[in-house]
Write a protein that holds these residues in place. Structure first.
Motif, PDB file in Angstrom:
ATOM      1  N   GLY A 281       0.823  -1.202   0.000  1.00  0.00           N
ATOM      2  CA  GLY A 281       0.000   0.000   0.000  1.00  0.00           C
ATOM      3  C   GLY A 281       0.856   1.249   0.000  1.00  0.00           C
ATOM      4  N   LYS A 282       0.501   2.169  -0.867  1.00  0.00           N
ATOM      5  CA  LYS A 282       1.185   3.457  -0.872  1.00  0.00           C
ATOM      6  C   LYS A 282       0.646   4.286   0.293  1.00  0.00           C
ATOM      7  N   PRO A 283       1.463   5.203   0.835  1.00  0.00           N
ATOM      8  CA  PRO A 283       0.953   6.050   1.916  1.00  0.00           C
ATOM      9  C   PRO A 283      -0.296   6.783   1.450  1.00  0.00           C
ATOM     10  N   SER A 284      -1.327   6.700   2.235  1.00  0.00           N
ATOM     11  CA  SER A 284      -2.614   7.245   1.831  1.00  0.00           C
ATOM     12  C   SER A 284      -2.752   8.703   2.237  1.00  0.00           C
ATOM     13  N   MET A 285      -3.108   9.532   1.280  1.00  0.00           N
ATOM     14  CA  MET A 285      -3.377  10.937   1.581  1.00  0.00           C
ATOM     15  C   MET A 285      -4.813  11.097   2.065  1.00  0.00           C
ATOM     16  N   LEU A 286      -5.625  10.062   1.921  1.00  0.00           N
ATOM     17  CA  LEU A 286      -7.025  10.145   2.321  1.00  0.00           C
ATOM     18  C   LEU A 286      -7.258   9.576   3.712  1.00  0.00           C
ATOM     19  N   GLY A 287      -6.219   9.165   4.377  1.00  0.00           N
ATOM     20  CA  GLY A 287      -6.354   8.647   5.735  1.00  0.00           C
ATOM     21  C   GLY A 287      -6.999   7.277   5.819  1.00  0.00           C
ATOM     22  N   ASP A 288      -6.781   6.421   4.836  1.00  0.00           N
ATOM     23  CA  ASP A 288      -7.329   5.062   4.853  1.00  0.00           C
ATOM     24  C   ASP A 288      -6.615   4.262   5.934  1.00  0.00           C
ATOM     25  N   ILE A 289      -7.233   4.136   7.078  1.00  0.00           N
ATOM     26  CA  ILE A 289      -6.618   3.463   8.218  1.00  0.00           C
ATOM     27  C   ILE A 289      -6.410   1.973   7.948  1.00  0.00           C
ATOM     28  N   THR A 290      -7.344   1.356   7.260  1.00  0.00           N
ATOM     29  CA  THR A 290      -7.266  -0.090   7.034  1.00  0.00           C
ATOM     30  C   THR A 290      -6.057  -0.480   6.195  1.00  0.00           C
ATOM     31  N   PHE A 291      -5.870   0.141   5.059  1.00  0.00           N
ATOM     32  CA  PHE A 291      -4.835  -0.292   4.129  1.00  0.00           C
ATOM     33  C   PHE A 291      -3.582   0.573   4.130  1.00  0.00           C
ATOM     34  N   ASN A 292      -3.546   1.629   4.935  1.00  0.00           N
ATOM     35  CA  ASN A 292      -2.354   2.459   5.003  1.00  0.00           C
ATOM     36  C   ASN A 292      -1.179   1.617   5.496  1.00  0.00           C
ATOM     37  N   LYS A 293      -0.106   1.617   4.734  1.00  0.00           N
ATOM     38  CA  LYS A 293       1.110   0.869   5.031  1.00  0.00           C
ATOM     39  C   LYS A 293       0.861  -0.643   5.155  1.00  0.00           C
ATOM     40  N   ALA A 294      -0.064  -1.132   4.372  1.00  0.00           N
ATOM     41  CA  ALA A 294      -0.362  -2.569   4.387  1.00  0.00           C
ATOM     42  C   ALA A 294       0.519  -3.319   3.394  1.00  0.00           C
ATOM     43  N   VAL A 295       0.864  -4.548   3.765  1.00  0.00           N
ATOM     44  CA  VAL A 295       1.502  -5.504   2.866  1.00  0.00           C
ATOM     45  C   VAL A 295       0.550  -6.691   2.821  1.00  0.00           C
ATOM     46  N   ILE A 296       0.067  -7.003   1.619  1.00  0.00           N
ATOM     47  CA  ILE A 296      -0.986  -8.014   1.471  1.00  0.00           C
ATOM     48  C   ILE A 296      -0.506  -9.150   0.581  1.00  0.00           C
ATOM     49  N   LEU A 297      -0.690 -10.366   1.052  1.00  0.00           N
ATOM     50  CA  LEU A 297      -0.427 -11.564   0.265  1.00  0.00           C
ATOM     51  C   LEU A 297      -1.701 -11.918  -0.500  1.00  0.00           C
ATOM     52  N   ILE A 298      -1.599 -12.050  -1.826  1.00  0.00           N
ATOM     53  CA  ILE A 298      -2.733 -12.486  -2.634  1.00  0.00           C
ATOM     54  C   ILE A 298      -2.856 -14.001  -2.494  1.00  0.00           C
ATOM     55  N   ALA A 299      -3.946 -14.444  -1.871  1.00  0.00           N
ATOM     56  CA  ALA A 299      -4.166 -15.868  -1.626  1.00  0.00           C
ATOM     57  C   ALA A 299      -4.952 -16.533  -2.752  1.00  0.00           C
ATOM     58  N   ASP A 300      -5.806 -15.764  -3.421  1.00  0.00           N
ATOM     59  CA  ASP A 300      -6.590 -16.322  -4.521  1.00  0.00           C
ATOM     60  C   ASP A 300      -6.930 -15.199  -5.489  1.00  0.00           C
ATOM     61  N   TYR A 301      -6.899 -15.531  -6.776  1.00  0.00           N
ATOM     62  CA  TYR A 301      -7.233 -14.585  -7.827  1.00  0.00           C
ATOM     63  C   TYR A 301      -7.908 -15.362  -8.940  1.00  0.00           C
ATOM     64  N   ASN A 302      -9.143 -14.985  -9.258  1.00  0.00           N
ATOM     65  CA  ASN A 302      -9.865 -15.628 -10.348  1.00  0.00           C
ATOM     66  C   ASN A 302     -10.863 -14.636 -10.940  1.00  0.00           C
ATOM     67  N   GLU A 303     -11.688 -15.095 -11.878  1.00  0.00           N
ATOM     68  CA  GLU A 303     -12.618 -14.190 -12.558  1.00  0.00           C
ATOM     69  C   GLU A 303     -13.668 -13.595 -11.619  1.00  0.00           C
TER      70      GLU A 303
END
Length: 187
Positions: free
Chosen positions: A15-37
Motif C-alpha cells: 500500500g502506498k501512503p494514503s493521503m485520504l487517511g485510509d486506516i485499514t490499508f495504510n502501510k499494508a503488505v498483502i499476500l494475494i491468496a486467490d485470484y480468479n474471474e
C-alpha cells in the motif's frame, strides 16, 4: 522486483501512503491468496491485532499473534502456513505457502508444539476485491505489485515495520516513503 504482469496468487501488494487517511490499508503488505474471474482474496500480513489466538480458540494452549487480515468477514479466523504435510485441506498459494486447513489439525499441532509462528500465521478477516477492482487500483497506482518476497518473510514478519523494510527494498523514489507518517497531517 516490481512486477508489471497481471495479478497472480502469491503476489504481494504494498500500500502506498494514503493521503485520504485510509486506516485499514495504510502501510499494508498483502499476500494475494486467490485470484480468479470472480475476484481477489488477500491477507494483510503486517498488521498485528491486540488479540491473541487463545482468546479466539479456547482449545489452544499456546498463544500466537493474530493479524488483521482485512475488512471482510472480520468475525472469521483464517490461516496461512508452510506445513501442508501436517495440516490437511489447505489451498496452495505458492510452492511453500498454503491457505486454510483442518482446524483440528491446527489445534493439535499447536498444543503438541509441532508448529511455531515461523510456520503458521492467523488472521481475523481478509481483504477482497471484485474481479477488475484490484487491477484498476494497481493501474491507478494505489498499490505496488511485488513478486519477490520470500515465503519465510510472509509468515515470520510480525509488525508494521515490514512495510518500511519492503518499501526501502524498492529503492529510488520509494525511499522517502519509508519515513511517511501514518497520518499525513502529522507531516
Amino acid at each position: 522486483m516490481i512486477s508489471n504482469t497481471k495479478i497472480q496468487k502469491g503476489n504481494i501488494l504494498i500500500g502506498k501512503p494514503s493521503m485520504l487517511g485510509d486506516i485499514t490499508f495504510n502501510k499494508a503488505v498483502i499476500l494475494i491468496a486467490d485470484y480468479n474471474e470472480e475476484g481477489v482474496v488477500g491477507f494483510m500480513i503486517n498488521k498485528p491485532l491486540n488479540e491473541g489466538l487463545q482468546n479466539l480458540v479456547h482449545d489452544v494452549h499456546k498463544d500466537f499473534k493474530v493479524f488483521d487480515g482485512g475488512p471482510v468477514e472480520r468475525d472469521k479466523l483464517f490461516i496461512i502456513h508452510s506445513v501442508p504435510e501436517l495440516i490437511s485441506g489447505g489451498i496452495k498459494i505458492t510452492e511453500d505457502i498454503y491457505w486454510g486447513g483442518q482446524q483440528q489439525d491446527v489445534v493439535r499441532l499447536i498444543n503438541q508444539g509441532e508448529v511455531n509462528n515461523n510456520q503458521i500465521k492467523f488472521f481475523l478477516g481478509y481483504s477482497g476485491w471484485s474481479s477488475n477492482q484490484l487491477q484498476d487500483e494497481i493501474n491507478n497506482e494505489v498499490w505496488i505489485l511485488k513478486d519477490d518476497i520470500t515465503n519465510q518473510e510472509l509468515i515470520s514478519c510480525s509488525d508494521t515495520s515490514f512495510w518500511n523494510k519492503t518499501i526501502k527494498s524498492l529503492g529510488g523514489e520509494y525511499l522517502i516513503w519509508s519515513n511517511a507518517p501514518d497520518n499525513p497531517n502529522y507531516n
